[in-house]
Design a protein around this motif. Structure first.
Motif, PDB file in Angstrom:
ATOM      1  N   THR A   1      -3.918  10.677   6.663  1.00  0.00           N
ATOM      2  CA  THR A   1      -3.484  11.048   7.963  1.00  0.00           C
ATOM      3  C   THR A   1      -2.977  12.680   7.751  1.00  0.00           C
ATOM      4  O   THR A   1      -2.112  13.043   6.839  1.00  0.00           O
ATOM      5  CB  THR A   1      -2.192  10.337   8.409  1.00  0.00           C
TER       6      THR A   1
ATOM      7  N   ILE B   1       1.074   7.057  11.931  1.00  0.00           N
ATOM      8  CA  ILE B   1       0.966   6.944  10.272  1.00  0.00           C
ATOM      9  C   ILE B   1       0.824   5.501   9.780  1.00  0.00           C
ATOM     10  O   ILE B   1       0.089   4.808   9.232  1.00  0.00           O
ATOM     11  CB  ILE B   1       2.051   7.633   9.454  1.00  0.00           C
TER      12      ILE B   1
ATOM     13  N   GLN C   1      -2.293   3.792  11.041  1.00  0.00           N
ATOM     14  CA  GLN C   1      -3.267   4.415  10.119  1.00  0.00           C
ATOM     15  C   GLN C   1      -3.517   3.615   8.729  1.00  0.00           C
ATOM     16  O   GLN C   1      -4.523   3.135   7.863  1.00  0.00           O
ATOM     17  CB  GLN C   1      -3.568   5.771   9.804  1.00  0.00           C
ATOM     18  N   VAL C   2      -2.131   3.339   8.239  1.00  0.00           N
ATOM     19  CA  VAL C   2      -2.049   2.601   6.978  1.00  0.00           C
ATOM     20  C   VAL C   2      -2.662   1.224   7.170  1.00  0.00           C
ATOM     21  O   VAL C   2      -3.151   0.852   6.122  1.00  0.00           O
ATOM     22  CB  VAL C   2      -0.661   2.558   6.601  1.00  0.00           C
TER      23      VAL C   2
ATOM     24  N   HIS D   1       6.334  -0.289   3.059  1.00  0.00           N
ATOM     25  CA  HIS D   1       5.382   0.307   2.103  1.00  0.00           C
ATOM     26  C   HIS D   1       6.268   1.143   0.927  1.00  0.00           C
ATOM     27  O   HIS D   1       7.121   1.547   1.285  1.00  0.00           O
ATOM     28  CB  HIS D   1       4.557   1.308   2.998  1.00  0.00           C
TER      29      HIS D   1
ATOM     30  N   HIS E   1      -2.412   5.763   0.615  1.00  0.00           N
ATOM     31  CA  HIS E   1      -2.679   6.457   2.001  1.00  0.00           C
ATOM     32  C   HIS E   1      -1.833   7.829   1.807  1.00  0.00           C
ATOM     33  O   HIS E   1      -0.707   7.780   1.680  1.00  0.00           O
ATOM     34  CB  HIS E   1      -1.896   5.659   3.174  1.00  0.00           C
TER      35      HIS E   1
ATOM     36  N   ARG F   1       0.726  -1.432   0.040  1.00  0.00           N
ATOM     37  CA  ARG F   1       0.015   0.138   0.014  1.00  0.00           C
ATOM     38  C   ARG F   1       0.789   1.334  -0.185  1.00  0.00           C
ATOM     39  O   ARG F   1       1.699   1.460   0.921  1.00  0.00           O
ATOM     40  CB  ARG F   1      -0.917  -0.073   1.358  1.00  0.00           C
TER      41      ARG F   1
ATOM     42  N   VAL G   1       2.229   4.906   0.394  1.00  0.00           N
ATOM     43  CA  VAL G   1       2.223   6.166   1.332  1.00  0.00           C
ATOM     44  C   VAL G   1       2.786   7.532   0.426  1.00  0.00           C
ATOM     45  O   VAL G   1       3.996   7.448   0.085  1.00  0.00           O
ATOM     46  CB  VAL G   1       2.846   5.899   2.670  1.00  0.00           C
TER      47      VAL G   1
ATOM     48  N   LEU H   1       8.746   4.228   7.041  1.00  0.00           N
ATOM     49  CA  LEU H   1       7.708   3.762   6.250  1.00  0.00           C
ATOM     50  C   LEU H   1       8.293   2.801   5.336  1.00  0.00           C
ATOM     51  O   LEU H   1       7.319   2.120   4.947  1.00  0.00           O
ATOM     52  CB  LEU H   1       7.069   5.115   5.811  1.00  0.00           C
TER      53      LEU H   1
ATOM     54  N   SER I   1      -7.090   6.387   2.417  1.00  0.00           N
ATOM     55  CA  SER I   1      -6.975   6.817   3.774  1.00  0.00           C
ATOM     56  C   SER I   1      -6.140   7.999   3.963  1.00  0.00           C
ATOM     57  O   SER I   1      -5.580   8.242   2.768  1.00  0.00           O
ATOM     58  CB  SER I   1      -6.888   5.821   4.474  1.00  0.00           C
TER      59      SER I   1
END
Length: 288
Positions: free
Chosen positions: A149, A281, A284-285, A80, A123, A54, A56, A76, A147
């Motif tokens: 953040t 973050i 939320q991901v 991702h 995201h 996914r 970011v 991150l 989504s």
């Protein structure tokens, strides 16, 4: 309408040389730089992390670029794909060619960028002005991003004297002798001035004329249209808005949102509480 640009070719060359040095100094690990064409200009992004998963997408605040997220990339990118963006119209390696008049234009630019990168289900992480852009995109192009953040986002209060005083105080503290900056950062409530390399890059960008719209306050009707899962992180001591009042308004109008008011943090939340912001973050991901 004007567009953001450097005052001269010399100013641009000076800045880009400083930009390249700062990328080399701060960027953790491998990356791939891409220039993505949009109808508002060419947009520089830096990609890191695995090829699948996914994505970011990191959007900076006003006056910043992808490098404001340098402390976040490694954490991150472990799981991702990460795309850190130089927003068109901000000082960086992007080049604006058409004006951005309002939030609809900003959303259109971001939609073209994400489409050009072939990103769906991404995201979006936006700080301050970048948070406002992410919200505008969600309003005008729902479905592309899965989504959000939003780190002390703009769009919830008019820019008032308190905020401009905070900006001016931070700018003056940033050019003070380095030994004085820790004390000054506490006095003015702006930990971003401790980012020595980024402050040097900011000074190199004094030859840049920024011409982007001031974010208006989102209406109740606009906020009720936000459907994507969203996490709002608000600095309790933010100079931009009354964080408690913003939290109450979001709770009332945006059922898909969660809000966290972060104590002992201000508008410079990404540098005030980097470990907390990174943790939120990542959560939320995974969960949104």
């Amino acid at each position: 309408m004007r567009i953001s640009e450097f005052k001269s070719a010399h100013a641009r060359d000076r800045y880009l040389a400083a930009y390249d040095r700062t990328v080399a100094e701060l960027w953790p690990g491998e990356r791939r730089a891409l220039d993505v064409p949009t109808s508002f200009g060419s947009t520089r992004v830096h990609r890191a992390g695995p090829p699948t998963g996914r994505p970011v997408v990191l959007l900076p605040g006003s006056g910043g670029n992808a490098l404001m997220w340098h402390r976040y990339v490694a954490g991150l990118a472990e799981r991702h794909p990460v795309i850190a963006v130089d927003t068109v119209g901000e000082p960086g390696a992007s080049t604006q060619t058409a004006p951005i008049a309002d939030g609809r234009d900003g959303a259109a630019w971001l939609e073209e960028l994400l489409a050009g990168l072939e990103l769906t289900g991404a995201h979006l992480v936006g700080c301050s002005y970048g948070g406002w852009l992410a919200l505008c995109h969600q309003l005008h192009h729902p479905g592309r991003a899965a989504s959000l953040t939003l780190v002390d986002p703009a769009g919830f209060a008019a820019f008032g004297p308190r905020f401009y005083a905070w900006l001016v105080a931070g700018g003056l503290a940033a050019v003070a002798p380095r030994a004085l900056r820790p004390r000054l950062s506490r006095l003015v409530g702006n930990s971003a001035i401790l980012e020595t390399e980024l402050m040097a890059l900011m000074r190199a960008g004094l030859g840049f004329r920024r011409a982007l719209p001031v974010p208006p306050v989102f209406t109740d009707e606009e906020l009720t249209r936000l459907q994507a899962p969203a996490l709002f992180l608000l600095g309790a001591r933010s100079a931009l808005h009354d964080s408690r009042a913003v939290a109450d308004r979001i709770d009332r109008l945006v059922p898909a949102a969660r809000v966290e008011v972060v104590p002992d943090a201000g508008h410079a939340l990404p540098t005030d509480r980097p470990d907390l912001v990174l943790d939120r973050i990542l959560r939320q991901v995974v969960t949104a």
